[in-house]
Design an enzyme around this catalytic site. Structure first.
Site, PDB file in Angstrom:
ATOM      1  N   GLU A  98       0.860  -1.177   0.000  1.00 16.46           N
ATOM      2  CA  GLU A  98       0.000   0.000   0.000  1.00 16.46           C
ATOM      3  C   GLU A  98       0.896   1.226   0.000  1.00 16.46           C
ATOM      4  O   GLU A  98       1.630   1.456   0.959  1.00 16.46           O
ATOM      5  CB  GLU A  98      -0.893  -0.064   1.253  1.00 16.46           C
ATOM      6  N   HIS A 129       2.736  -7.861 -10.680  1.00 17.12           N
ATOM      7  CA  HIS A 129       3.518  -8.537  -9.625  1.00 17.12           C
ATOM      8  C   HIS A 129       4.328  -9.715 -10.169  1.00 17.12           C
ATOM      9  O   HIS A 129       3.896 -10.867 -10.025  1.00 17.12           O
ATOM     10  CB  HIS A 129       2.562  -9.057  -8.544  1.00 17.12           C
ATOM     11  N   ARG A 179      -5.167  -4.454  -7.805  1.00 28.34           N
ATOM     12  CA  ARG A 179      -5.467  -3.036  -7.592  1.00 28.34           C
ATOM     13  C   ARG A 179      -4.326  -2.185  -8.157  1.00 28.34           C
ATOM     14  O   ARG A 179      -3.741  -1.349  -7.488  1.00 28.34           O
ATOM     15  CB  ARG A 179      -5.715  -2.744  -6.107  1.00 28.34           C
ATOM     16  N   GLU A 233       6.719 -11.147  -8.922  1.00 27.36           N
ATOM     17  CA  GLU A 233       7.186 -12.022  -7.826  1.00 27.36           C
ATOM     18  C   GLU A 233       6.125 -13.067  -7.450  1.00 27.36           C
ATOM     19  O   GLU A 233       6.393 -13.955  -6.654  1.00 27.36           O
ATOM     20  CB  GLU A 233       7.587 -11.168  -6.611  1.00 27.36           C
ATOM     21  N   CYS A 253       4.252  -2.381  -8.586  1.00 24.02           N
ATOM     22  CA  CYS A 253       2.930  -1.953  -8.127  1.00 24.02           C
ATOM     23  C   CYS A 253       3.048  -0.765  -7.154  1.00 24.02           C
ATOM     24  O   CYS A 253       3.431   0.313  -7.587  1.00 24.02           O
ATOM     25  CB  CYS A 253       2.188  -3.149  -7.557  1.00 24.02           C
TER      26      CYS A 253
HETATM   27  N1  GLN Z   1      -3.430  -0.114  -4.685  1.00 24.50           N
HETATM   28  C1  GLN Z   1      -2.143  -0.094  -4.047  1.00 24.50           C
HETATM   29  C2  GLN Z   1      -1.655   1.329  -3.833  1.00 24.50           C
HETATM   30  O1  GLN Z   1      -2.272   2.228  -4.285  1.00 24.50           O
HETATM   31  C3  GLN Z   1      -1.128  -0.866  -4.853  1.00 24.50           C
HETATM   32  C4  GLN Z   1      -1.535  -2.301  -4.900  1.00 24.50           C
HETATM   33  C5  GLN Z   1      -0.397  -3.270  -4.918  1.00 24.50           C
HETATM   34  O2  GLN Z   1       0.756  -2.935  -4.669  1.00 24.50           O
HETATM   35  N2  GLN Z   1      -0.740  -4.497  -5.172  1.00 24.50           N
HETATM   36  O3  GLN Z   1      -0.661   1.544  -3.198  1.00 24.50           O
END
Ligand code: GLN
Length: 186
Positions: free
Chosen positions: A47, A159, A124, A161, A75
């Site tokens: 996050e 991702h 996400r 990984e 991400c």
């Molecule tokens: N939605 C997350 C963010 O805004 C990122 C999601 C993820 O790393 N899988 O930080």
């Protein structure tokens, strides 16, 4: 090769496991001192708001800004590196930009110079909205970049990984090797 994985939050364990599988010596980075002597750094998914908060708390934001080696962000790790956050990569990224219905999905991606498709796991995921002139697109989804190299940075909105395919991490380790040998001859 000594590679750090930012381990304040998110899925750092999966990155560490993949890097170890490829023969790297992995360091979990939780304090600025852990960056000393690293050849490269991975910022995992998780996050991004939590990353920014914890990095500030531990002084890791400035420490990562001072780090001069290759960095791989996936991400949330890509979001953290963009113009609006640490400001290290000339990219504008929109968070959670695939909407609620298809917030998480998988897709086969065409990887530059490879015949075999790469399975992209998007959770996400952010969407790249603008790229600077130095960005080299290595994979796209639906006509938009999802894996890019920008100088010493490699960024992915998915991702790598979370699958068994090690090719993206191998590319990162190549970047680390290139960077180390360029430094040695400079
Ligand atoms: N939605 C997350 C963010 O805004 C990122 C999601 C993820 O790393 N899988 O930080």
């Amino acid at each position: 090769m000594k590679i750090g994985v930012l381990a304040v939050q998110g899925n750092f364990r999966e990155h560490a496991a993949m890097l170890r599988r490829l023969g790297a010596d992995v360091v979990e980075v939780r304090t600025p001192g852990h960056l000393d002597g690293l050849d490269g750094l991975v910022i995992p998914g998780g996050e991004s708001t939590t990353f920014m908060r914890l990095m500030r708390l531990y002084g890791l934001d400035d420490a990562v800004r001072r780090f001069t080696g290759p960095v791989f962000g996936t991400c949330a790790g890509m979001i953290v590196l963009d113009r609006e956050h640490l400001g290290l990569v000339d990219l504008a990224v929109e968070r959670n930009a695939y909407g609620r219905q298809v917030a998480s999905f998988e897709a086969d991606l065409e990887l530059e110079d490879e015949e075999e498709p790469l399975r992209g796991v998007f959770i996400r995921a952010p969407r790249v909205r603008e790229v600077g002139p130095d960005a080299e697109v290595l994979a796209e989804y639906d006509g938009e970049p999802v894996l890019l190299r920008v100088g010493r940075f490699l960024v992915a909105s998915f991702h790598p990984e979370l699958t068994d395919d090690t090719r993206v991490h191998e590319r990162f380790l190549e970047l680390v090797r290139e960077h180390a040998s360029a430094g040695a001859t400079a």
